[in-house]
Design an enzyme around this catalytic site. Sequence first.
Site, PDB file in Angstrom:
ATOM      1  N   SER A 199       0.865  -1.169   0.000  1.00  0.00           N
ATOM      2  CA  SER A 199       0.000   0.000   0.000  1.00  0.00           C
ATOM      3  C   SER A 199       0.908   1.227   0.000  1.00  0.00           C
ATOM      4  CB  SER A 199      -0.881   0.020   1.255  1.00  0.00           C
ATOM      5  OG  SER A 199      -0.065   0.131   2.419  1.00  0.00           O
ATOM      6  N   LYS A 200       0.339   2.392  -0.211  1.00  0.00           N
ATOM      7  CA  LYS A 200       1.163   3.593  -0.207  1.00  0.00           C
ATOM      8  C   LYS A 200       1.839   3.789   1.147  1.00  0.00           C
ATOM      9  CE  LYS A 200      -1.040   6.267  -3.869  1.00  0.00           C
ATOM     10  NZ  LYS A 200      -1.699   7.535  -4.240  1.00  0.00           N
TER      11      LYS A 200
END
Length: 461
Positions: A236-237
């Site tokens: 994920s970011k």
Amino acid sequence: MSVVTRFAPSPTGFLHIGGARTALFNWLFARRHGGRYLLRIEDTDRARSTQGAIDAIIEGLGWLGLDADAPPIFQFARAARHREVAEEMIARGGAFRCYLSAEEVEAQRALAQAQGRAFRSPWRDGGAAPAGAPSVVRLRAPDAGDVLNDDLVQGPVRVKAADIDDLVLLRADGGPTYMHAVVVDDHDMGVTHVIRGDDHLTNAARQIPIFQAMGWDVPAFAHVPMIHGPDGAKLSKRHGALGVEAYRDLGYLPEGLLNYLMRLGWSHGDREIMTLAEAAAVFDLANVGRGPARLDFAKLDFVNAHYMKGADDDRLTRLTLDYVSAQRDWVIGPEEAARIARAVPVLKHRAKTVAELADQSYFLVRARPIALDVAAQKAMKDGVAARLARLVPCLEAAPDWEEATLSQALKTFAAAEGVGMGQIGPGLRALLTGGAASPDLGQTLALLGREESLARIADGL
């Protein structure tokens, strides 16, 4: 056989960390075998492909030093060639025109699923074309046997031919599908080894029959496991699914990031630190693991810190000033820039990234008079100011403004006062830095310079 590899990103977003590692593995394999590494931009998705993404991909690869051995090939520009091959496949009996409507396709697909088989078009054996009916071109999928992908990372992967659909090669508007365009491009580029993420593993069994239908050599496939986040979940970011440019802006050096990525899923004994040239001499797909790798920022910081220590001082100074200009609101004039340049050879041994190096330089550029933070104010307790006032003549009398001389002057003064450095150091540091992080006091004084150091002390007193 001369080895040819390719990196084929889709320009619908940034060059993410997994894509950078795929490019790196392709580059290393080509270099290891004295071959060529090529770049293909798969821009057939016109709605999502952007020039900005193309620029970001090429810039990111350039920053990493993974430049291709030829100008990039753009897939969309080769649509006429893709159509030409599809027509040839029809003539060879490996493809056919299918006139099923969308509703009929769904009905046939539902029937195939109910019968536990792949989709087969009733047009695969020919027939009179309906007048004016639109058509697509489909692969005539093999009817019997297995499609074998002797994968160089995953090992032998067999898929029953009966499980492969009659794939669409050309859409009704004549546009090629991804499956078809990739095969044609890989053949025309002379690609011998397709090294890509294992999210494409199932695609190999669908692409191999297209090669075979044209009588072309099938490249060797190597499907590399994906990179997961620190918790083992999909990136994920928050856990690293960032563009390469974001890692650059976080202060990582390209050589540090490359070293970390090459060891993320590939091993060469117990070596953790390895330059690009060293890795290119020994890279082997047999040592790529089959399981997903986990992004570990602590390890990335460790590796990058190694390269920070060995980096050229002028280069680090330039990177630090560029970082400050882009990421901080500090006022940097010629004097401040010169102080940072003097400090880099010292501070780079304490920093894991350029960002840390910049932050550790903050004490050098603070505008006078310097405001003291809460901890620095506490350091200026009763009697400290008077003692530091007595210190000033000792510093002014220093024969030179070097770390060793200044450190000795502080020790001599403390002995004369009958106190330990703990009664001098915190207050002096408070006046010099306002509470910002700095190295040993002798180094801090030397890096600030005689004039600036004495002026800051005078301001504080």
